[in-house]
Write a protein that holds these residues in place. Structure first.
Motif, PDB file in Angstrom:
ATOM      1  N   PHE A  74     -55.137  95.340  19.276  1.00  0.00           N
ATOM      2  CA  PHE A  74     -53.873  95.470  19.978  1.00  0.00           C
ATOM      3  C   PHE A  74     -54.134  95.723  21.457  1.00  0.00           C
ATOM      4  O   PHE A  74     -54.680  96.759  21.840  1.00  0.00           O
ATOM      5  CB  PHE A  74     -53.016  96.594  19.400  1.00  0.00           C
ATOM      6  CG  PHE A  74     -51.648  96.579  20.007  1.00  0.00           C
ATOM      7  CD1 PHE A  74     -50.693  95.695  19.546  1.00  0.00           C
ATOM      8  CD2 PHE A  74     -51.339  97.388  21.084  1.00  0.00           C
ATOM      9  CE1 PHE A  74     -49.445  95.626  20.146  1.00  0.00           C
ATOM     10  CE2 PHE A  74     -50.091  97.329  21.685  1.00  0.00           C
ATOM     11  CZ  PHE A  74     -49.145  96.443  21.208  1.00  0.00           C
ATOM     12  N   SER A  75     -53.737  94.749  22.270  1.00  0.00           N
ATOM     13  CA  SER A  75     -53.893  94.866  23.717  1.00  0.00           C
ATOM     14  C   SER A  75     -52.991  93.819  24.336  1.00  0.00           C
ATOM     15  O   SER A  75     -52.017  93.398  23.719  1.00  0.00           O
ATOM     16  CB  SER A  75     -55.357  94.636  24.107  1.00  0.00           C
ATOM     17  OG  SER A  75     -55.525  94.884  25.484  1.00  0.00           O
ATOM     18  N   LEU A  78     -52.934  90.689  29.940  1.00  0.00           N
ATOM     19  CA  LEU A  78     -52.758  91.093  31.342  1.00  0.00           C
ATOM     20  C   LEU A  78     -53.589  92.311  31.743  1.00  0.00           C
ATOM     21  O   LEU A  78     -53.502  92.766  32.885  1.00  0.00           O
ATOM     22  CB  LEU A  78     -51.266  91.326  31.621  1.00  0.00           C
ATOM     23  CG  LEU A  78     -50.425  90.068  31.351  1.00  0.00           C
ATOM     24  CD1 LEU A  78     -48.950  90.363  31.556  1.00  0.00           C
ATOM     25  CD2 LEU A  78     -50.856  88.910  32.242  1.00  0.00           C
TER      26      LEU A  78
END
Ligand SMILES: Cc1c2[nH]c(c1CCC(=O)O)Cc1[nH]c(c(CCC(=O)O)c1C)Cc1[nH]c(c(CCC(=O)O)c1C)Cc1[nH]c(c(C)c1CCC(=O)O)C2
Length: 344
Positions: A74-75, A78
């Motif tokens: 999860f990231s 940007l």
């Protein structure tokens, strides 16, 4: 560590598996009430991304709740411009905004080629997730393609046309290449860091591939994806370029194992154009608004067209936030049952 479920890694290498593996782009996100609960606890998106314990929790949720064959860390894509020195805000409903977007060559002074340490919170989340998964399924690392990252850095926000970013390619090609090169080097450092931290496979997202002409795509996007692929050889690589139907022939000779298809790309035609590649995809996420029977039919039609090898089941783009989790689960279960019934 030994993986209990290595279907994704085997399929990515072109090996025969007992059934087609499945994971979904944006599987860790707003379709799950369990995600929204953690998101509320974190208060905002960036805090969630930057707190490894919380990022780990939402990364593992789809494995437990949906039963997918892989987790994706999860990231967001940007985090790279931010590590390079360009802050972004994730605005509710509006999406990402860069208050100090790159307007000219002078602005290059504001940014630098980032190293993996500047994204240590992602690497910590990867290490923690690997521990939490304890070998249940592989973990996918990812980054945006340099062209897609460039688009956000120049445009300063999401856009339908990204005409500021495209204007730069036409009016200042030398400067564009300079910035694309800086993004490419930052991305290589980042992906190498993710792999050292434990990512088992990586995906490159070129979300805005489809707005370039074939020639521009070669010059300003594929060239840099190719540079990344050539220096990352530790794990299998997936390249997903949304809308790049016109680049399927060149993709066939890219140094990567898997090419992602969106739903506009005909499956049989894609097989002919990319015989060297494992293919991933490509159900239209909107198909999941249909009835359970419709979803099963669409999923089976897709699986029939891909055949039983050299395929990783997925959507043709990320899940939309208002798709029901039970419908998503129906798609996943149909893929799993289909393979098992064929080989019984
Ligand atoms: C273009 C792009 C972005 N981010 C990403 C892409 C490439 C894939 C694609 O084409 O969709 C990639 C991404 N973003 C997110 C992931 C997590 C892993 C996964 O489950 O796939 C991944 C792989 C979390 C996220 N990234 C974002 C959310 C929603 C934020 C929230 O919870 O409020 C999530 C779960 C926010 C985001 N991030 C971005 C936008 C435009 C937005 C706002 C609009 C939107 O929500 O779709 C940029």
């Amino acid at each position: 560590m030994h993986l209990q479920n290595d279907l994704l890694l085997k399929a990515a290498k072109g090996e025969i598996t007992k059934r087609t593996p499945i994971w979904l782009m944006r599987q860790a996100g707003r379709i799950l009430p369990e995600y929204r609960a953690v998101r509320e606890k974190a208060r905002d998106f960036k805090t969630l991304v930057k707190t490894p314990e919380l990022a780990t929790e939402v990364t593992v949720q789809p494995v437990d709740i949906l039963g997918v064959d892989a987790a994706i860390i999860f990231s967001d894509i940007l985090v790279i411009p931010e590590a390079m020195g360009l802050n972004y805000e994730m605005e509710e409903k509006r999406g990402p905004v860069f208050p100090d977007r790159i307007k000219s060559i002078d602005d290059l002074k504001k940014i630098h080629v980032s190293n993996a340490d500047e994204l240590s919170y992602v690497l910590d989340a990867i290490r923690l997730t690997k521990r939490e998964l304890n070998g249940r399924v592989p973990l996918i690392g990812f980054a945006g393609a340099p062209w897609t990252i460039f688009s956000y850095m120049i445009e300063g926000k999401g856009s339908k046309t990204f005409s500021e970013a495209k204007k730069m390619l036409y009016t200042q090609p030398a400067f564009s290449h300079q910035l694309l090169e800086m993004i490419t080097q930052s991305t290589i450092n980042y992906l190498k860091g993710q792999i050292s931290a434990g990512a088992d496979i990586i995906q490159i997202f070129d979300s805005w591939a489809g707005i370039l002409s074939p020639d521009q795509y070669q010059e300003f996007s594929l060239k840099y994806i190719s540079k990344i692929c050539d220096v990352i050889n530790e794990v299998p690589k997936i390249v997903f370029a949304k809308g790049a139907f016109f680049a399927r022939e060149p993709f066939n000779s890219l140094n990567c194992e898997v090419i992602g298809l969106d739903w506009n790309m005909d499956i049989k035609e894609s097989r002919k154009l990319m015989p060297n590649k494992v293919l991933q995809g490509n159900l239209d996420p909107c198909a999941l608004y249909g009835s359970y029977d419709d979803i099963k039919n669409e999923a089976r039609k897709m699986l029939d067209a891909f055949g039983s090898t050299k395929h990783i089941a997925n959507l043709g783009h990320g899940l939309y936030p208002d798709i029901e989790a039970d419908k998503v689960k129906c798609f996943i279960d149909t893929v799993k049952e289909y393979g098992e019934s064929l080989r019984r």
